[in-house]
Design a protein around this motif. Structure first.
Motif, PDB file in Angstrom:
ATOM      1  N   LEU A   1     -81.097  22.622  55.785  1.00  0.00           N
ATOM      2  CA  LEU A   1     -81.573  22.963  57.920  1.00  0.00           C
ATOM      3  C   LEU A   1     -81.656  21.067  57.617  1.00  0.00           C
ATOM      4  O   LEU A   1     -82.395  20.181  57.120  1.00  0.00           O
ATOM      5  N   PHE A   2     -80.626  20.643  58.000  1.00  0.00           N
ATOM      6  CA  PHE A   2     -80.727  19.405  58.143  1.00  0.00           C
ATOM      7  C   PHE A   2     -81.040  18.547  60.037  1.00  0.00           C
ATOM      8  O   PHE A   2     -80.057  18.954  60.804  1.00  0.00           O
ATOM      9  N   ILE A   3     -82.590  17.563  60.240  1.00  0.00           N
ATOM     10  CA  ILE A   3     -82.084  17.481  61.763  1.00  0.00           C
ATOM     11  C   ILE A   3     -82.477  16.044  62.237  1.00  0.00           C
ATOM     12  O   ILE A   3     -83.755  15.438  60.996  1.00  0.00           O
ATOM     13  N   ALA A   4     -81.332  15.265  62.500  1.00  0.00           N
ATOM     14  CA  ALA A   4     -82.091  13.843  62.344  1.00  0.00           C
ATOM     15  C   ALA A   4     -81.547  12.978  64.154  1.00  0.00           C
ATOM     16  O   ALA A   4     -80.423  14.077  64.643  1.00  0.00           O
ATOM     17  N   PRO A   5     -81.796  12.360  64.270  1.00  0.00           N
ATOM     18  CA  PRO A   5     -83.481  11.957  64.204  1.00  0.00           C
ATOM     19  C   PRO A   5     -84.464  12.619  64.300  1.00  0.00           C
ATOM     20  O   PRO A   5     -84.644  13.905  64.919  1.00  0.00           O
ATOM     21  N   ASN A   6     -85.572  12.472  63.774  1.00  0.00           N
ATOM     22  CA  ASN A   6     -86.932  13.417  62.955  1.00  0.00           C
ATOM     23  C   ASN A   6     -87.580  11.995  63.065  1.00  0.00           C
ATOM     24  O   ASN A   6     -88.050  11.572  62.092  1.00  0.00           O
ATOM     25  N   PRO A   7     -88.753  11.772  64.305  1.00  0.00           N
ATOM     26  CA  PRO A   7     -89.115  12.438  65.294  1.00  0.00           C
ATOM     27  C   PRO A   7     -87.666  11.760  66.517  1.00  0.00           C
ATOM     28  O   PRO A   7     -87.211  10.819  65.455  1.00  0.00           O
ATOM     29  N   VAL A   8     -87.724  12.298  67.677  1.00  0.00           N
ATOM     30  CA  VAL A   8     -86.587  11.598  67.962  1.00  0.00           C
ATOM     31  C   VAL A   8     -86.826  10.934  69.471  1.00  0.00           C
ATOM     32  O   VAL A   8     -87.941  11.641  70.369  1.00  0.00           O
ATOM     33  N   VAL A   9     -86.315  10.390  70.314  1.00  0.00           N
ATOM     34  CA  VAL A   9     -86.371   9.795  71.154  1.00  0.00           C
ATOM     35  C   VAL A   9     -85.905  10.258  71.904  1.00  0.00           C
ATOM     36  O   VAL A   9     -84.499  10.394  71.946  1.00  0.00           O
ATOM     37  N   ALA A  10     -86.798  10.339  73.689  1.00  0.00           N
ATOM     38  CA  ALA A  10     -86.080  10.837  74.305  1.00  0.00           C
ATOM     39  C   ALA A  10     -85.246  10.234  74.977  1.00  0.00           C
ATOM     40  O   ALA A  10     -84.976   9.746  75.746  1.00  0.00           O
ATOM     41  N   GLY A  11     -83.787  11.405  75.473  1.00  0.00           N
ATOM     42  CA  GLY A  11     -82.358  10.811  75.944  1.00  0.00           C
ATOM     43  C   GLY A  11     -81.570  10.225  75.030  1.00  0.00           C
ATOM     44  O   GLY A  11     -80.643  10.503  75.061  1.00  0.00           O
ATOM     45  N   SER A  12     -81.988  10.274  74.371  1.00  0.00           N
ATOM     46  CA  SER A  12     -81.618  10.389  72.259  1.00  0.00           C
ATOM     47  C   SER A  12     -80.768  11.777  72.496  1.00  0.00           C
ATOM     48  O   SER A  12     -80.627  12.858  72.200  1.00  0.00           O
ATOM     49  N   ASP A  13     -79.184  11.579  71.133  1.00  0.00           N
ATOM     50  CA  ASP A  13     -78.559  12.391  70.886  1.00  0.00           C
ATOM     51  C   ASP A  13     -79.667  13.043  69.577  1.00  0.00           C
ATOM     52  O   ASP A  13     -80.362  12.117  68.769  1.00  0.00           O
ATOM     53  N   LEU A  14     -79.269  14.272  69.019  1.00  0.00           N
ATOM     54  CA  LEU A  14     -79.732  15.114  68.169  1.00  0.00           C
ATOM     55  C   LEU A  14     -78.839  15.813  67.670  1.00  0.00           C
ATOM     56  O   LEU A  14     -78.240  16.783  67.637  1.00  0.00           O
ATOM     57  N   ASN A  15     -78.675  15.563  66.130  1.00  0.00           N
ATOM     58  CA  ASN A  15     -77.724  15.686  65.642  1.00  0.00           C
ATOM     59  C   ASN A  15     -78.460  17.276  64.287  1.00  0.00           C
ATOM     60  O   ASN A  15     -79.559  17.533  64.094  1.00  0.00           O
ATOM     61  N   ILE A  16     -78.054  18.575  64.432  1.00  0.00           N
ATOM     62  CA  ILE A  16     -78.845  19.622  63.764  1.00  0.00           C
ATOM     63  C   ILE A  16     -77.661  20.547  63.476  1.00  0.00           C
ATOM     64  O   ILE A  16     -76.275  20.718  63.677  1.00  0.00           O
ATOM     65  N   GLU A  17     -77.745  20.618  62.011  1.00  0.00           N
ATOM     66  CA  GLU A  17     -76.944  21.318  60.660  1.00  0.00           C
ATOM     67  C   GLU A  17     -77.280  22.313  60.058  1.00  0.00           C
ATOM     68  O   GLU A  17     -78.602  21.654  59.877  1.00  0.00           O
ATOM     69  N   TYR A  18     -76.776  23.233  59.853  1.00  0.00           N
ATOM     70  CA  TYR A  18     -77.722  24.058  59.022  1.00  0.00           C
ATOM     71  C   TYR A  18     -76.970  25.373  58.303  1.00  0.00           C
ATOM     72  O   TYR A  18     -75.449  24.772  59.110  1.00  0.00           O
ATOM     73  N   MET A  19     -77.085  25.759  56.940  1.00  0.00           N
ATOM     74  CA  MET A  19     -75.932  26.295  56.132  1.00  0.00           C
ATOM     75  C   MET A  19     -76.346  27.554  56.490  1.00  0.00           C
ATOM     76  O   MET A  19     -77.418  28.786  56.693  1.00  0.00           O
ATOM     77  N   ALA A  20     -74.648  28.528  58.307  1.00  0.00           N
ATOM     78  CA  ALA A  20     -75.185  29.395  58.341  1.00  0.00           C
ATOM     79  C   ALA A  20     -75.420  31.240  57.155  1.00  0.00           C
ATOM     80  O   ALA A  20     -74.270  30.556  56.030  1.00  0.00           O
TER      81      ALA A  20
END
Length: 374
Positions: free
Chosen positions: A355-374
């Motif tokens: 599991l990869f989440i970036a950026p973390n923490p995230v700023v309100a209104g900005s993009d959030l990238n989530i990746e994981y191996m299904a």
């Protein structure tokens, strides 16, 4: 003679000797040919003088230990055929294991989920008959349908189709969609009201309310994987009005259960007082007045909510709302069935699935990238 059955008083206890003589004459004389009913010739033609009863073709009837099960779970069937002795039988079970049987009480499991058909052929020397019971067993998947919060507000037909409904009594009614809800346009209605205007006294239909008490209907949710949820509550809205005029006559109740083994066993969701709605608490709309009750406004509704403490065994947990009617019951409405809480992740989920989440923490209104191996 006020005790005479043919007198117009309410103290009917006896016939006169003369009335008895008239009745005996009507039965035993040849004036109306009734004496012929018991002649030797009539007894011979009707089989009354046979030394053994004639063999009749059976009428098929079956029963199952449950009509609601899961893939791989055992269900025991019973041949309840009547009207004649059964000397042979042949069961057929759609996608069952076994698929066929000649036993009187076979135990069967099903290999796939869906509504299953059961067929039974029975017979004897007088003949045979086959009966097919379509959609007789509701077989559910052996996995959880949801792993997070879920609400059924009944606004969509698909929500109604996901729920399961049981009627373990004499099928006076079933839950069905109705165009009135709590702060919405739809709910589930259990119709127990019946208009007996014009019904003949003494008929089975006239005794509807005398036989209503004890009838059980239930709503069962799909399975939830609750192991990764916290702060869980199970809740629903209900609207009900009773025909009982005093509290002692109001014995109808709602009980709330949960099951971790696909309904094989059910447990109350909490202590008895917290798992039951009865008396004044159930009658959210008060006295119905023997009309076909429908909630007129949101003030006719009440809410039930109960915390649920989930654990490692709650990988396939179902909830059941069970209503038991009384002889004074009226219609019941259920809406907004909810399993609420906060969904988390298993401790090892991030490692197992990269599991990869970036950026973390995230700023309100900005993009959030989530990746994981299904």
């Amino acid at each position: 003679n006020v005790q005479n059955y043919m007198e117009y008083s309410y103290c009917s206890h006896m016939f006169t000797l003369g009335q008895a003589a008239v009745m005996r004459h009507a039965l035993q004389s040849n004036d109306g040919q009734r004496a012929n009913l018991i002649t030797a010739e009539t007894q011979e033609h009707t089989g009354m003088n046979l030394t053994s009863a004639p063999v009749c073709v059976p009428i098929v009837d079956i029963k199952a230990t449950t009509r609601y099960t899961c893939v791989g779970e055992n269900v025991t069937f019973t041949d309840q055929s009547f009207n004649g002795p059964v000397t042979f039988r042949e069961w057929s079970f759609e996608d069952g294991n076994p698929a066929t049987s000649t036993a009187a009480n076979p135990t069967v499991s099903f290999n796939s989920w869906g509504m299953k058909t059961v067929t039974l052929k029975v017979g004897n020397a007088a003949g045979e008959v086959t009966e097919t019971f379509s959609h007789y067993i509701d077989v559910q998947p052996d996995w959880a349908a949801y792993s997070g919060p879920k609400s059924y507000d009944m606004e969509s037909p698909t929500e109604y189709q996901e729920l399961r409904f049981l009627n373990d009594g004499d099928h006076f009614s079933d839950f069905s969609p109705h165009p009135v809800g709590y702060n919405s346009t739809r709910s589930l209605k259990l119709t127990t009201y019946k208009d007996l205007t014009g019904v003949l006294p003494g008929t089975q239909e006239s005794r509807y309310y005398e036989n209503l008490g004890g009838q059980v209907n239930a709503i069962i949710t799909p399975a939830f994987d609750l192991r990764y949820m916290s702060g869980i509550t199970f809740s629903f809205d209900y609207s009900y009005a009773t025909n009982a005029v005093v509290s002692d006559l109001m014995t109808e109740k709602i009980k709330i259960y949960y099951s971790r083994n696909c309904g094989e066993t059910w447990s109350l969701i909490g202590v008895p007082n917290a798992s039951e709605i009865s008396g004044a608490a159930l009658s959210s709309a008060g006295f119905a007045g023997n009309i076909d009750f429908t909630p007129a406004s949101d003030s006719d509704w009440s809410n039930y909510s109960r915390p649920f403490n989930a654990g490692p065994l709650d990988s396939r947990t179902r909830f059941k709302i069970e209503f038991t009617a009384s002889d004074y019951s009226n219609n019941l409405f259920i809406d907004n069935i909810r399993v609420a809480g906060t969904l988390g992740l298993a401790d090892d989920f991030a490692t197992e699935h990269s599991l990869f989440i970036a950026p973390n923490p995230v700023v309100a209104g900005s993009d959030l990238n989530i990746e994981y191996m299904a």
